[in-house]
Design a protein around this motif. Structure first.
Motif, short mmCIF file in Angstrom:
data_model
loop_
_atom_site.label_atom_id
_atom_site.label_comp_id
_atom_site.label_asym_id
_atom_site.label_seq_id
_atom_site.Cartn_x
_atom_site.Cartn_y
_atom_site.Cartn_z
N MET A 189 0.84 -1.19 0.00
CA MET A 189 0.00 0.00 0.00
C MET A 189 0.88 1.24 0.00
SD MET A 189 -2.87 1.42 2.72
CE MET A 189 -4.29 0.65 1.94
N ILE A 190 0.61 2.15 -0.94
CA ILE A 190 1.23 3.48 -0.90
C ILE A 190 0.20 4.41 -0.28
CG2 ILE A 190 2.24 5.37 -2.22
CD1 ILE A 190 3.09 3.37 -4.32
N ASN A 191 0.42 4.75 0.97
CA ASN A 191 -0.54 5.54 1.73
C ASN A 191 -0.16 7.02 1.68
OD1 ASN A 191 -2.82 5.89 3.24
ND2 ASN A 191 -2.13 4.72 5.01
N GLY A 192 -1.01 7.86 2.25
CA GLY A 192 -0.76 9.30 2.27
C GLY A 192 -0.09 9.76 3.55
N PRO A 193 0.03 11.08 3.72
CA PRO A 193 0.67 11.64 4.92
C PRO A 193 -0.09 11.25 6.19
CG PRO A 193 0.42 13.31 3.21
CD PRO A 193 -0.36 12.12 2.76
N SER A 194 0.63 11.10 7.28
CA SER A 194 0.02 10.69 8.55
C SER A 194 -0.89 11.77 9.13
CB SER A 194 1.11 10.33 9.57
OG SER A 194 1.96 11.45 9.79
N THR A 195 -0.77 13.01 8.62
CA THR A 195 -1.61 14.10 9.11
C THR A 195 -3.06 13.96 8.65
OG1 THR A 195 -0.90 15.40 7.19
CG2 THR A 195 0.25 15.81 9.28
N LEU A 196 -3.31 13.13 7.64
CA LEU A 196 -4.65 12.97 7.10
C LEU A 196 -5.38 11.81 7.76
CD1 LEU A 196 -4.00 13.44 3.26
CD2 LEU A 196 -4.75 15.17 4.92
N VAL A 197 -6.59 12.06 8.23
CA VAL A 197 -7.42 11.00 8.81
C VAL A 197 -7.63 9.89 7.78
CG1 VAL A 197 -9.74 10.48 9.63
CG2 VAL A 197 -8.58 12.53 10.44
N ALA A 198 -7.75 10.27 6.51
CA ALA A 198 -7.98 9.29 5.45
C ALA A 198 -6.87 8.26 5.36
CB ALA A 198 -8.14 10.00 4.11
N SER A 199 -5.65 8.64 5.71
CA SER A 199 -4.53 7.69 5.67
C SER A 199 -4.73 6.60 6.71
CB SER A 199 -3.20 8.42 5.91
OG SER A 199 -2.94 9.35 4.88
N ALA A 200 -5.16 7.00 7.90
CA ALA A 200 -5.42 6.01 8.97
C ALA A 200 -6.58 5.10 8.59
CB ALA A 200 -5.72 6.73 10.28
N GLU A 201 -7.60 5.66 7.93
CA GLU A 201 -8.75 4.84 7.52
C GLU A 201 -8.34 3.80 6.49
OE1 GLU A 201 -11.56 7.73 6.18
OE2 GLU A 201 -12.36 8.09 8.18
N ARG A 202 -7.48 4.19 5.56
CA ARG A 202 -7.00 3.24 4.56
C ARG A 202 -6.22 2.11 5.24
NH1 ARG A 202 -7.48 7.99 1.77
NH2 ARG A 202 -7.72 7.93 -0.52
N LYS A 203 -5.35 2.47 6.16
CA LYS A 203 -4.55 1.47 6.86
C LYS A 203 -5.44 0.51 7.63
CE LYS A 203 -0.84 0.99 10.28
NZ LYS A 203 0.12 1.72 11.16
N ASN A 204 -6.44 1.04 8.34
CA ASN A 204 -7.35 0.19 9.12
C ASN A 204 -8.11 -0.79 8.22
OD1 ASN A 204 -6.56 1.47 11.46
ND2 ASN A 204 -8.28 2.91 11.47
N GLY A 205 -8.57 -0.29 7.07
CA GLY A 205 -9.28 -1.17 6.14
C GLY A 205 -8.39 -2.26 5.60
N TYR A 206 -7.14 -1.92 5.32
CA TYR A 206 -6.15 -2.90 4.84
C TYR A 206 -5.95 -4.00 5.89
CZ TYR A 206 -1.50 -4.65 3.43
OH TYR A 206 -0.43 -5.43 3.07
N ILE A 207 -5.74 -3.59 7.14
CA ILE A 207 -5.50 -4.56 8.22
C ILE A 207 -6.70 -5.49 8.39
CG2 ILE A 207 -5.14 -4.80 10.71
CD1 ILE A 207 -3.58 -2.14 10.59
N LYS A 208 -7.90 -4.91 8.38
CA LYS A 208 -9.11 -5.73 8.57
C LYS A 208 -9.27 -6.75 7.45
CE LYS A 208 -11.96 -2.61 11.36
NZ LYS A 208 -13.23 -1.86 11.44
N ALA A 209 -8.98 -6.33 6.22
CA ALA A 209 -9.12 -7.26 5.10
C ALA A 209 -8.12 -8.40 5.21
CB ALA A 209 -8.94 -6.51 3.78
N MET A 210 -6.89 -8.09 5.55
CA MET A 210 -5.87 -9.13 5.65
C MET A 210 -6.16 -10.11 6.79
SD MET A 210 -3.81 -8.50 3.12
CE MET A 210 -2.26 -9.36 3.43
#
Length: 342
Positions: free
Chosen positions: A187-208
């Protein structure tokens, strides 16, 4: 003839009636007779009378203007969002004052100050990718200027916002890749300052983890969303000991940068390496090699909902009771769109 605009006082003097009578007649007040109204309006038309909007706004305590600050209007995502905002503003007789932060926190702060100076009734904003402090928003709240955030939401409490559900969208995207047989997904995620970056990471973890696969945090690499930042993130993933066979990118632009870099390294797109992205922007229709799927975030709908919330906040009666304010937190469900040509 004088170039100075005609005033209510001049109309009153010519008709030998009071200023208040002229004002009421122009506004169709029920206390004024039909004949008087017709005389006043006829003379006002002959003299090209125009209401003093500044005076009206001063009396109403409103400018009937809302401010909008976007990261980049050139991105079709934000162009679609502003179309939704303008459509609602037009229907509700409001003017839109638009500015771009160009993803720079200092510029964003300056624009917020300028919006305050311009006496906007409220502000819609999608924060820049570099924004990490939020006192400029607190300054508006103290002046009772409502703010509604959309798409890019700051990680602060007690705010109004409209955003896409990126956690579920990411879950769908990663699950889609897992069903295609991929087991090492980067996953190429965005800056940690964006809430959207954390949401993407959480969705990735849940799927795996839902497939009982071990989550490897080193397969998620952040970047600043630039072309160079994407290349560096790609190189990190491509040199990983578990080289990914699929990569989820922060948005379609990052996918474009990543695919172009992969091709320069002689990697066969959609054979050696699959991509899934976000936003489902028109740009992907013009790419030689496209992501096999993209998460639709409905920017036009987000813009419309955010504008309606802001205008409702502007026009609602002031709450002087001291009771805690209710905050609008609207989540627009995302949708994974499969590229049928792949």
């Amino acid at each position: 003839m004088s170039d100075k605009p005609t005033t209510i006082k001049e109309i009153a003097k010519l008709l030998n009636i009071s200023v208040s009578t002229v004002s009421r007649a122009l506004n169709d007040h029920s206390s004024i007779g039909l004949i008087t109204k017709m005389r006043v309006k006829k003379l006002a038309a002959e003299l090209n009378y125009e209401p003093n909007q500044r005076a009206i706004q001063f009396l109403q305590g409103k400018s009937h203007t809302i401010g909008v600050i976007l990261p980049e209007l050139s991105e079709s995502f934000f162009s679609a969002a502003i179309s939704g905002i303008e459509d609602i503003a037009y229907k509700r007789n409001y003017t839109v004052l638009l500015a771009q932060s160009h993803d720079d926190q200092d510029r964003e702060k300056l624009l917020v100050e300028k919006m305050k100076t311009q006496r906007v009734d409220g502000l819609l904003i999608s924060v820049s990718k570099t924004t990490s402090t939020y006192e400029h928003f607190e300054a508006l709240k103290k002046l009772n200027i409502p703010i509604v955030f959309f798409d890019r939401i700051p990680p602060i409490k007690n705010i109004h916002f409209v955003a896409s559900n990126l956690e579920t969208g990411t879950y769908e995207a990663v699950n889609f890749l897992l069903k295609k047989g991929h087991r090492t997904i980067g996953m190429i995620n965005g800056p940690s300052t964006l809430v959207a970056s954390a949401e993407r990471k959480n969705g990735y973890i849940k799927a795996m983890t839902s497939q009982r696969l071990k989550f490897d945090p080193s397969l998620i690499v952040g970047c600043d969303l630039s072309d160079q930042g994407t290349k560096e993130a790609m190189d990190t993933l491509l040199h990983h000991k578990r080289k990914p066979t699929a990569i989820v990118t922060f948005n379609d632009y990052v996918a474009l940068f990543a695919i172009r870099h992969a091709r320069s390294l002689q990697i066969k797109i959609n054979e050696d390496l699959d991509f899934v992205s976000y936003a489902n922007l028109p740009i992907i229709n013009y790419m030689d090699y496209t992501p096999i799927a993209s998460v639709e975030q409905f920017p036009y709908k987000q813009g419309k909902k955010a504008a309606n919330i802001l205008l409702d906040l502007i026009n609602k009666p002031r709450n002087d009771s001291g009771t805690e304010q209710a905050y609008f937190n609207i989540v627009v469900e995302s949708e994974l769109v499969i590229n049928q040509s792949k």
